[in-house]
Design an enzyme around this catalytic site. Sequence first.
Site, mmCIF file in Angstrom:
data_model
loop_
_atom_site.group_PDB
_atom_site.id
_atom_site.type_symbol
_atom_site.label_atom_id
_atom_site.label_comp_id
_atom_site.label_asym_id
_atom_site.label_seq_id
_atom_site.Cartn_x
_atom_site.Cartn_y
_atom_site.Cartn_z
ATOM 1 N N ARG A 48 0.819 -1.209 0.000
ATOM 2 C CA ARG A 48 0.000 0.000 0.000
ATOM 3 C C ARG A 48 0.857 1.264 0.000
ATOM 4 O O ARG A 48 0.405 2.337 -0.411
ATOM 5 C CB ARG A 48 -0.924 0.004 1.214
ATOM 6 N N LYS A 144 -0.798 -19.884 4.640
ATOM 7 C CA LYS A 144 -1.808 -20.431 5.540
ATOM 8 C C LYS A 144 -2.164 -19.366 6.579
ATOM 9 O O LYS A 144 -1.376 -18.442 6.824
ATOM 10 C CB LYS A 144 -1.283 -21.724 6.211
ATOM 11 N N HIS A 174 4.733 -24.639 5.359
ATOM 12 C CA HIS A 174 6.185 -24.814 5.315
ATOM 13 C C HIS A 174 6.661 -26.044 6.090
ATOM 14 O O HIS A 174 7.780 -26.503 5.875
ATOM 15 C CB HIS A 174 6.904 -23.541 5.793
ATOM 16 N N LYS A 178 9.950 -29.082 5.070
ATOM 17 C CA LYS A 178 11.099 -29.415 5.911
ATOM 18 C C LYS A 178 11.752 -30.719 5.443
ATOM 19 O O LYS A 178 11.070 -31.697 5.143
ATOM 20 C CB LYS A 178 10.662 -29.565 7.374
ATOM 21 N N GLU A 212 6.765 -23.733 21.450
ATOM 22 C CA GLU A 212 7.571 -22.574 21.045
ATOM 23 C C GLU A 212 7.823 -21.677 22.253
ATOM 24 O O GLU A 212 6.924 -21.453 23.059
ATOM 25 C CB GLU A 212 6.860 -21.761 19.959
ATOM 26 N N HIS A 236 -0.208 -26.988 10.180
ATOM 27 C CA HIS A 236 1.013 -27.779 10.346
ATOM 28 C C HIS A 236 0.776 -29.149 10.987
ATOM 29 O O HIS A 236 1.218 -30.180 10.467
ATOM 30 C CB HIS A 236 2.024 -27.009 11.197
ATOM 31 N N LYS A 322 2.524 -21.048 22.369
ATOM 32 C CA LYS A 322 3.484 -19.955 22.476
ATOM 33 C C LYS A 322 3.956 -19.805 23.922
ATOM 34 O O LYS A 322 3.243 -20.156 24.859
ATOM 35 C CB LYS A 322 2.842 -18.635 22.018
#
Length: 462
Positions: A48, A144, A174, A178, A212, A236, A322
């Site tokens: 933009r 995704k 992704h 791998k 994570e 995933h 997370k």
Amino acid sequence: MAKTPGPTVFVLFGATGDLARRMVLPAFYTLAIQGLLPKEWFLIGDGRGDLSHEDFRKHVKEALEEFGPAPSSGPWKEFAARLRFAGGGFRTDDPGSLLEVIDSVRGQSQLVHYLAIPPSAFEETTKALGAYGLAAGSRVVYEKPFGTSPSMFRSLNRVVHRVFAEDQVYRIDHFLGKEATQNLHVARFANEALAALWNGKHIESVQIDVPETLGVEQRAGFYDATGAVLDMLVTHLFQVAAEVAMEPPASLGATDLQSARERVIRSFRPLDPAEVVLGQYRGYRQIPGVKRGSTTDTYVAAKLWIDNPRWRGVPFLLRTGKRLTESRQVVSLVLKTPTHPMGELPQQANVVTFDLAGDGTIDLSLLVKRPGVALGVEPASVRLPLDELPNGEPLPPYARLLNDVLLGDRSLFTRPDGLSATWKVVGPLLDDPPKLAVYAPGSWGPTAARKLAAPHRWLLGQ
């Protein structure tokens, strides 16, 4: 001889966004370093803003300096000379400057569109590609999640197929790019020792664990509209589960591999909300960009069942979140404990583990005889680090998948029939989610998740 893509103009929508900076631009430069880009190519960033071509080059250089590969380590000058920027956005009522910039460099080149933009913008951008004649003969990559609800998936799928043929569409995940994920099916189908035990007769459970340590501070706006279920579970973790569970395909070609993966997803039983734990880490709601009082899940643990002869009765335990204790990407096949003639043996001691991080490792945990006159057992393990194999030339996942797009190879990309099935699987959870549990940052998440692994335990933590 390696296949070489023809002349290509790569249009990166959302080129100044976080995903492009962290993943897509570094992947593209990795291909340049490896000599895997076409002899003739251009990358047009679309956004933009109203950056000059030179300002965009500076932006790309800064992204590479932060996330690598460093521009000093490769052909930066030649790479930078092929970067362009088209400002003003791209919508059905206003294409900004994109058409003009494409016309200045295209010639007879293949067009590849990469939508590194929020899912809410997919439909409008797709319609604009059709409206301005940029769809015919091109390829398009969707990040995704491909939709954020069953109805949005169906609507987006209709729009995409009005503009593109299915063989033009690359829905990226992704984790499928791998090296170690691909090794799941190679190790299984190339080795009878693994192929013979790859079923419910020998396997007690499968754990797919992707904790994570990172929070969501750099992408809070996107994440708060998505959450762990949509960002990780439906994408995933379900795809990795399908890699583990699929029946042997007729070949490892694109059509056969995709079909095997999508076919087993149709055997996934719809999730029972009573077998799912959702969590949100303490302090999440105070992050700038997160809505006040947000109920977005930052953690999900689920028990998945696959209703086919190979896997009936075998729980697939899926977990991600997370701000957890550590970052891992692990698939563990937990073998059943023999009942005779050794007598009582430790549970969960015989495990085949695939670590999906980096180039990957394969670990085999066994029980062996303890040296001495008494007949006792001790756990032992053997590790195969895949990065130590000779003559390996691994690519990071995004670079691998971008290379596949340039070559027209859809083997590691998802299909709409499989995605439609995943929405059916997750539907009961979206309709009736369990109460959100708050967990401490740096922990292993809500303690309620322990019961999902009963009568045993999660192999990581707890």
